[in-house]
Design an enzyme around this catalytic site. Structure first.
Site: not given
Ligand SMILES: [Zn+2]
Ligand SMILES: [Zn+2]
Length: 334
Positions: A47, A153, A159, A161, A166
C-alpha cells in the site's frame, strides 16, 4: 457418456465427465462471497506509504493522484531464486544440481488495496500489461535467462494470502520438460502440417464456436476443447506471435478489455473464485519461431486434482467446456 479428448497442441488427454457433470450454477452455490476490503491498509507492504517495506522499484508508472505511482514493480523480497548466484550445473554423483539463480519480481498492480483486475478500469489494466511487457523486455536482456513466466495468483486456494492486487514475474535459466515438451509437440506439428498448432487451434475454436467466451479484434477467449479443469479459459492473440514481449500497443489495449471482461464474468458468475493465470511464452532466443505462440491461461480453483489426476496427468473435468463457455458468455458485465 464420458468422453476422452486430446489437446491438439500438447497431445495430453482429459476426460469430460458428462454424466458426473455439475451444472455451472452449482459452483456459484459452493463458494462464499469475498469479504469487503479497505482501499488502504497500514500493515500492507504494497500500500502507498509503505514503499520502504519493499526493495526499491525496478520500474514504475507514475500517476497524478492517489499516490505518486499507479503501477510499481519491485524485486520479490521472499523470492525462491536469487539473481546473484552462478548458473553452473554440477554433478553430484549421478544427480544434477545448480545454484538457484533467477529473477523474481512482484508487479504491484494499483495503489488501491481493494481492487482486482475484474473491478479495475480498463486503463489501469493496460498499465499492468505494459509493465509486464517492459519487464519482459528488460529481463530478457539478462545473461543466462532462458524463460520468463508472468503469472497472477488470486486467493489462498491459488497460493497467495497477500490481498493487495499483484502479479509476479519469475525468470529462470532452466526450461523444464513441463514447458519444453509441448513446444516440441508444436514443432512436430509444424513439421508435419506446415502451420502453427496454436493458430490452427484458434481457427478451429472459432469455426466450432460453441466454446468461445469472447472474441475481439485481436484476441479470442475460449474454454478449450480439452479443458483440464472447470471454466479453464485461454486467451490467444489472433496474430501469430511467439513471445509476450512482442505484443503491440493496439493489442495491449484490446487485451486489457478482454482480460478484464473474462475475469469479471468469472467473478460475477462463480462468486469470485480464487484463480491462477499464467502467460505462456516462447523461451528467450525462440521469439521468431513459426511454431510457438504465446497465450494466457486462466484457471479458477474450484476443484482439486485427486489421485487419478496425480497418477496419470489425465484430468477429469466435471464441467464440459461447451457448458462453461455458454455460462460465461451469458454472464453480463456492466
Ligand atoms: Zn495494500
Ligand atoms: Zn501461431
Amino acid at each position: 457418456m464420458p468422453e476422452f479428448r486430446q489437446n491438439l497442441a500438447t497431445k495430453e488427454w482429459v476426460i469430460v465427465a458428462w454424466e458426473r457433470a455439475k451444472r455451472p450454477h452449482d459452483f456459484q452455490k459452493d463458494s462464499e462471497l469475498p469479504k469487503e476490503l479497505p482501499p488502504l491498509r497500514e500493515d500492507c507492504p504494497f500500500c502507498p506509504g509503505n514503499e520502504s517495506k519493499t526493495p526499491p522499484a525496478v520500474f514504475s508508472i507514475s500517476a497524478r493522484n492517489v499516490s505518486d505511482w499507479s503501477v510499481r514493480v519491485v524485486p520479490n523480497k521472499f523470492a525462491a531464486l536469487n539473481p546473484n548466484l552462478s548458473t553452473k550445473r554440477e554433478q553430484r554423483g549421478k544427480f544434477l544440481r545448480a545454484d538457484g539463480f533467477g529473477i523474481a519480481e512482484v508487479i504491484i498492480e494499483t495503489p488501491l488495496h481493494n481492487l482486482t483486475i475484474a473491478t479495475m478500469d480498463a486503463e489501469q489494466v493496460q498499465k499492468i500489461l505494459r509493465a509486464y511487457k517492459q519487464r519482459y523486455l528488460e529481463v530478457a536482456q539478462s545473461k543466462n535467462i532462458n524463460l520468463i513466466t508472468i503469472f497472477r495468483n488470486f486467493g489462498v486456494r491459488a497460493g497467495t494470502s497477500l490481498e493487495h492486487p499483484h502479479s509476479q514475474l519469475i525468470a529462470t535459466p532452466i526450461i523444464p520438460p513441463h514447458v519444453r515438451d509441448p513446444f516440441q509437440q508444436a514443432m512436430y506439428y509444424y513439421d508435419s502440417q506446415g502451420s502453427c498448432v496454436y493458430c490452427d487451434m484458434v481457427k478451429e475454436e472459432l469455426e466450432q464456436k460453441e466454446r468461445i467466451v469472447l472474441e475481439s479484434k485481436h484476441f479470442v477467449a475460449a474454454c478449450p476443447f480439452a479443458s483440464r479443469t472447470p471454466f479453464e479459459t485461454r486467451i490467444w492473440p489472433k496474430r501469430h506471435t511467439p513471445a509476450y514481449g512482442q505484443i503491440s500497443e493496439a493489442e495491449v489495449a484490446d487485451l486489457a478489455y478482454v482480460l478484464k471482461t473474462v475475469l469479471a464474468k468469472i467473478r460475477i458468475g462463480l462468486n469470485a473464485p480464487h484463480y491462477n493465470y499464467v502467460i505462456r511464452s516462447a523461451p528467450i532466443g525462440d521469439e521468431d519461431t513459426r511454431y510457438l505462440h504465446w497465450y494466457m491461461v486462466i484457471i479458477p480453483k474450484i476443484t482439486t486434482p485427486a489421485g487419478f489426476e496425480i497418477g496419470t496427468g489425465i484430468y477429469i473435468n466435471v464441467v464440459p467446456p461447451e457448458q462453461a463457455a455458454k455460462y460465461l458468455r451469458e454472464v453480463e458485465v456492466k
